[in-house]
Design a protein around this motif. Structure first.
Motif, PDB file in Angstrom:
ATOM      1  N   LEU A  29      -5.602   2.024  -2.793  1.00 16.56           N
ATOM      2  CA  LEU A  29      -4.482   1.085  -2.669  1.00 16.56           C
ATOM      3  C   LEU A  29      -3.522   1.609  -1.608  1.00 16.56           C
ATOM      4  O   LEU A  29      -3.116   2.773  -1.648  1.00 16.56           O
ATOM      5  N   ILE A  30      -3.154   0.750  -0.665  1.00 14.68           N
ATOM      6  CA  ILE A  30      -2.135   1.110   0.322  1.00 14.68           C
ATOM      7  C   ILE A  30      -0.777   0.771  -0.280  1.00 14.68           C
ATOM      8  O   ILE A  30      -0.462  -0.400  -0.508  1.00 14.68           O
ATOM      9  N   ARG A  31       0.027   1.799  -0.545  1.00 12.89           N
ATOM     10  CA  ARG A  31       1.295   1.594  -1.246  1.00 12.89           C
ATOM     11  C   ARG A  31       2.491   1.410  -0.319  1.00 12.89           C
ATOM     12  O   ARG A  31       3.447   0.694  -0.660  1.00 12.89           O
ATOM     13  N   ALA A  32       2.488   2.072   0.827  1.00 12.79           N
ATOM     14  CA  ALA A  32       3.654   1.981   1.705  1.00 12.79           C
ATOM     15  C   ALA A  32       3.272   2.250   3.148  1.00 12.79           C
ATOM     16  O   ALA A  32       2.354   3.027   3.436  1.00 12.79           O
ATOM     17  N   LEU A  33       3.993   1.600   4.050  1.00  9.10           N
ATOM     18  CA  LEU A  33       3.793   1.736   5.490  1.00  9.10           C
ATOM     19  C   LEU A  33       5.115   2.010   6.180  1.00  9.10           C
ATOM     20  O   LEU A  33       6.179   1.566   5.720  1.00  9.10           O
ATOM     21  N   PRO A  78       3.656  -1.967  -2.193  1.00  6.33           N
ATOM     22  CA  PRO A  78       2.413  -2.699  -1.934  1.00  6.33           C
ATOM     23  C   PRO A  78       2.594  -4.197  -1.737  1.00  6.33           C
ATOM     24  O   PRO A  78       1.925  -4.798  -0.893  1.00  6.33           O
ATOM     25  N   GLY A  79       3.506  -4.806  -2.492  1.00  6.13           N
ATOM     26  CA  GLY A  79       3.759  -6.231  -2.309  1.00  6.13           C
ATOM     27  C   GLY A  79       4.554  -6.505  -1.044  1.00  6.13           C
ATOM     28  O   GLY A  79       4.267  -7.472  -0.309  1.00  6.13           O
ATOM     29  N   LYS A  80       5.522  -5.661  -0.758  1.00  9.38           N
ATOM     30  CA  LYS A  80       6.362  -5.831   0.436  1.00  9.38           C
ATOM     31  C   LYS A  80       5.541  -5.717   1.719  1.00  9.38           C
ATOM     32  O   LYS A  80       5.730  -6.481   2.663  1.00  9.38           O
ATOM     33  N   LEU A  81       4.646  -4.743   1.764  1.00  8.14           N
ATOM     34  CA  LEU A  81       3.871  -4.552   2.989  1.00  8.14           C
ATOM     35  C   LEU A  81       2.915  -5.713   3.241  1.00  8.14           C
ATOM     36  O   LEU A  81       2.653  -6.074   4.398  1.00  8.14           O
ATOM     37  N   CYS A  82       2.414  -6.320   2.175  1.00 12.47           N
ATOM     38  CA  CYS A  82       1.540  -7.476   2.351  1.00 12.47           C
ATOM     39  C   CYS A  82       2.309  -8.676   2.901  1.00 12.47           C
ATOM     40  O   CYS A  82       1.798  -9.427   3.733  1.00 12.47           O
ATOM     41  N   CYS A 142       7.391   4.616  -1.200  1.00 14.95           N
ATOM     42  CA  CYS A 142       7.840   3.734  -2.278  1.00 14.95           C
ATOM     43  C   CYS A 142       8.627   4.481  -3.355  1.00 14.95           C
ATOM     44  O   CYS A 142       9.702   4.060  -3.753  1.00 14.95           O
ATOM     45  N   ARG A 143       8.062   5.586  -3.837  1.00  7.25           N
ATOM     46  CA  ARG A 143       8.734   6.339  -4.897  1.00  7.25           C
ATOM     47  C   ARG A 143       8.456   7.834  -4.729  1.00  7.25           C
ATOM     48  O   ARG A 143       7.316   8.239  -4.566  1.00  7.25           O
TER      49      ARG A 143
END
Length: 333
Positions: free
Chosen positions: A195-199, A242-246, A315-316
């Motif tokens: 899972l890609i969590r943050a960019l 993850p939702g923000k980056l998408c 993210c965290r």
């Protein structure tokens, strides 16, 4: 019609500007590869490129080669000596804009290794003449059938999770909470994915901001002001989840699911050659995953999340792990 693609291998494949513009031929320096199916293109799985050029014939005229097919033709200069040299066999030149992407061998490793190796790489999204780039700074690994937090736990295959069982490097985009998409990449092992969590945004920040703010920043005339300076979001807040980056990268299940990142021209992973690279001195934190307490303490506490320490887009943070890591570095120096 095939696209102009160069595979960086030996012999070196090159794509000239003329060929790139026509987007119809494959140019390989020093070899007439069209006669042999054993060429690296075939081993990389690009069979559709070969089959679509079966009737291709080659001519030479005034120092230039001409590749013709029934559909179209394209001129390009013969390769020069400067175009032939040592290259990284893990890289592929992308059709769309000539950038260097990582090919399938990069993804064909154990899930935890892929999650770690993705840190510092650049995710590129290409659509409608728009290019977005962001550095991967946080990932989570989901180990497949044994992992109680994985969608593929106990080897369960559904219409939704079947990309997790496809070849390494396949995208798995799912919809969650009726609101957000999450972006994953399959790895080695049945049902395993990262899972890609943050960019960390690099290119296309105005578009990303528009994606995140378009419902909030519309003027009376219906237009949208695209400026990071005139909204409440800071650059590091655009993809820190993850939702923000998408949303920011325009990734959804309808357009981006079940895509091969080694081939698809809509999205790929590449080395960070244009912006700040991750240095050897930067520290990677390995800690527990987020939001999976319901699966029980054993799997909720497993250290299967990676992030780049000190990066604002993470993210965290796990401050305890960071402190332990800093102390370990100090004691070893």
């Amino acid at each position: 019609m095939v696209g102009a693609v160069g595979i960086v291998t030996s012999p070196v494949a090159t794509v000239t500007q003329q060929a790139m513009t026509c987007a119809t031929v494959v140019v390989v320096a020093g070899e007439s590869w069209l006669e042999e199916k054993r060429h690296p293109f075939y081993t990389l799985g690009l069979k559709h490129h070969l089959s679509s050029m079966k009737r291709t014939r080659e001519k030479t005229s005034k120092g230039k080669k001409r590749i013709e097919t029934e559909a179209t033709s394209c001129y390009f200069p013969a390769a020069t000596e400067k175009e032939i040299g040592a290259v990284n066999s893990n890289l592929v030149i992308s059709e769309t804009c000539g950038s260097i992407r990582l090919k399938e061998e990069f993804f064909d490793i154990y899930c935890e290794d892929l999650a770690r190796n993705l840190i510092g790489k650049v995710l590129v999204r290409k659509f409608d003449n728009i290019t977005l780039k962001a550095r991967i700074v946080e990932t989570e690994s989901y180990l497949g059938g044994v992992d109680k937090a994985s969608h593929s736990y106990n080897g369960k295959i559904t219409e939704r999770n079947k990309p997790m069982f496809m070849k390494p490097g396949t995208t798995y985009v799912y919809f969650t909470y009726g609101m957000y998409h999450c972006f994953n990449i399959s790895s080695q092992g049945d049902g395993a994915a990262v899972l890609i969590r943050a960019l960390e945004p690099i290119e296309g920040l105005n578009y990303m901001c528009l994606q995140r703010q378009q419902s909030k920043k519309r003027k009376n005339d219906g237009s949208v002001k695209m400026s990071l300076q005139n909204n409440n979001l800071k650059p590091h807040e655009l993809c820190n989840g993850p939702g923000k980056l998408c949303i920011s990268m325009n990734i959804d299940r309808h357009t981006c699911n079940m895509k091969d990142l080694s081939l698809w021209e809509g999205m790929w992973i590449e080395e960070d050659n244009e912006s700040r690279k991750i240095s050897e001195s930067e520290l990677f934190v390995k800690t527990h995953r987020i939001g999976i307490d319901s699966v029980g303490a054993e799997w909720a506490k497993k250290p299967l999340r990676y992030y780049l320490m000190g990066n604002k887009s993470v993210c965290r943070l796990d401050k305890q792990k960071e402190l332990e890591l800093r102390n370990m570095v100090v004691s070893s120096s």
